[in-house]
Design an enzyme around this catalytic site. Structure first.
Site, PDB file in Angstrom:
ATOM      1  N   TYR A  80       0.750  -1.146   0.114  1.00  0.00           N
ATOM      2  CA  TYR A  80      -0.014  -0.094  -0.135  1.00  0.00           C
ATOM      3  C   TYR A  80       0.874   1.230   0.007  1.00  0.00           C
ATOM      4  O   TYR A  80       2.063   1.088   0.387  1.00  0.00           O
ATOM      5  CB  TYR A  80      -1.035   0.051   1.017  1.00  0.00           C
ATOM      6  CG  TYR A  80      -0.306   0.291   2.576  1.00  0.00           C
ATOM      7  CD1 TYR A  80      -0.348   1.362   3.026  1.00  0.00           C
ATOM      8  CD2 TYR A  80      -0.046  -0.884   3.403  1.00  0.00           C
ATOM      9  CE1 TYR A  80       0.366   1.629   4.438  1.00  0.00           C
ATOM     10  CE2 TYR A  80       0.849  -0.626   4.500  1.00  0.00           C
ATOM     11  CZ  TYR A  80       0.873   0.595   5.140  1.00  0.00           C
ATOM     12  OH  TYR A  80       1.439   0.971   6.353  1.00  0.00           O
ATOM     13  N   CYS A  81       0.280   2.237  -0.622  1.00  0.00           N
ATOM     14  CA  CYS A  81       1.014   3.692  -0.370  1.00  0.00           C
ATOM     15  C   CYS A  81      -0.193   4.662   0.031  1.00  0.00           C
ATOM     16  O   CYS A  81      -1.143   4.141   0.719  1.00  0.00           O
ATOM     17  CB  CYS A  81       1.577   4.009  -1.565  1.00  0.00           C
ATOM     18  SG  CYS A  81       0.436   4.263  -3.015  1.00  0.00           S
ATOM     19  N   GLN A  82       0.019   6.002  -0.269  1.00  0.00           N
ATOM     20  CA  GLN A  82      -0.991   6.862   0.372  1.00  0.00           C
ATOM     21  C   GLN A  82      -2.438   6.767  -0.486  1.00  0.00           C
ATOM     22  O   GLN A  82      -3.517   6.788   0.078  1.00  0.00           O
ATOM     23  CB  GLN A  82      -0.375   8.189   0.207  1.00  0.00           C
ATOM     24  CG  GLN A  82      -1.198   9.313   0.936  1.00  0.00           C
ATOM     25  CD  GLN A  82      -1.212   9.122   2.293  1.00  0.00           C
ATOM     26  OE1 GLN A  82      -0.465   8.540   3.116  1.00  0.00           O
ATOM     27  NE2 GLN A  82      -2.456   9.545   2.988  1.00  0.00           N
ATOM     28  N   TYR A 109      -3.251   4.035   1.823  1.00  0.00           N
ATOM     29  CA  TYR A 109      -3.789   4.353   3.366  1.00  0.00           C
ATOM     30  C   TYR A 109      -4.775   5.435   3.492  1.00  0.00           C
ATOM     31  O   TYR A 109      -5.257   5.296   4.811  1.00  0.00           O
ATOM     32  CB  TYR A 109      -2.259   4.508   3.881  1.00  0.00           C
ATOM     33  CG  TYR A 109      -2.344   4.570   5.347  1.00  0.00           C
ATOM     34  CD1 TYR A 109      -2.467   3.566   6.254  1.00  0.00           C
ATOM     35  CD2 TYR A 109      -2.236   5.891   6.056  1.00  0.00           C
ATOM     36  CE1 TYR A 109      -2.433   3.586   7.434  1.00  0.00           C
ATOM     37  CE2 TYR A 109      -2.213   6.020   7.539  1.00  0.00           C
ATOM     38  CZ  TYR A 109      -2.327   4.877   8.118  1.00  0.00           C
ATOM     39  OH  TYR A 109      -2.199   4.908   9.577  1.00  0.00           O
TER      40      TYR A 109
END
Length: 114
Positions: A80-82, A109
């Site tokens: 996952y990332c932002q 996220y």
């Protein structure tokens, strides 16, 4: 390419990559020890992350690849990332590196509320 496929790049993902909504993602990572990786910057990671995640910054080039080389390629990796953009790029990189199955958190996220 339609505007829809441009906006939703997941249409063209390799079979080894799956995008999960937050409910399915949470369920999957709750089933025991998994390879859970946050590909955001260290600063982003320090501001909050999913419990148990390892931070491997997508923007760290060769360090990114060497850190992933320590993970098991035959076991699923949960990324996952932002927002989901970097993690999709990271997922594509991992498939090229030989990872069999990569799961990505849809929306990143910012959608995580657990």
């Amino acid at each position: 390419m339609s505007i829809f496929s441009f906006l939703f790049k997941e249409q063209n993902l390799p079979d080894a990559i799956a995008i999960l909504d937050r409910k399915d993602y949470k369920s999957a990572i709750s089933k025991g020890k998994v390879q859970l990786v946050d590909v955001r910057t260290k600063r982003e990671f320090m501001s909050g992350h999913i419990k148990g995640a390892k931070n491997i910054d997508f923007f760290q080039g060769s360090s990114f690849e060497s850190n992933f080389s320590e993970l098991k390629k035959d076991q699923p990796v949960y990324l996952y990332c932002q927002s989901g953009n970097r993690s999709q790029k990271a997922a594509r990189k991992l498939v090229k590196m030989g990872f069999d199955k990569v799961y990505d958190l849809r929306g990143g996220y910012r959608t995580w509320t657990y």
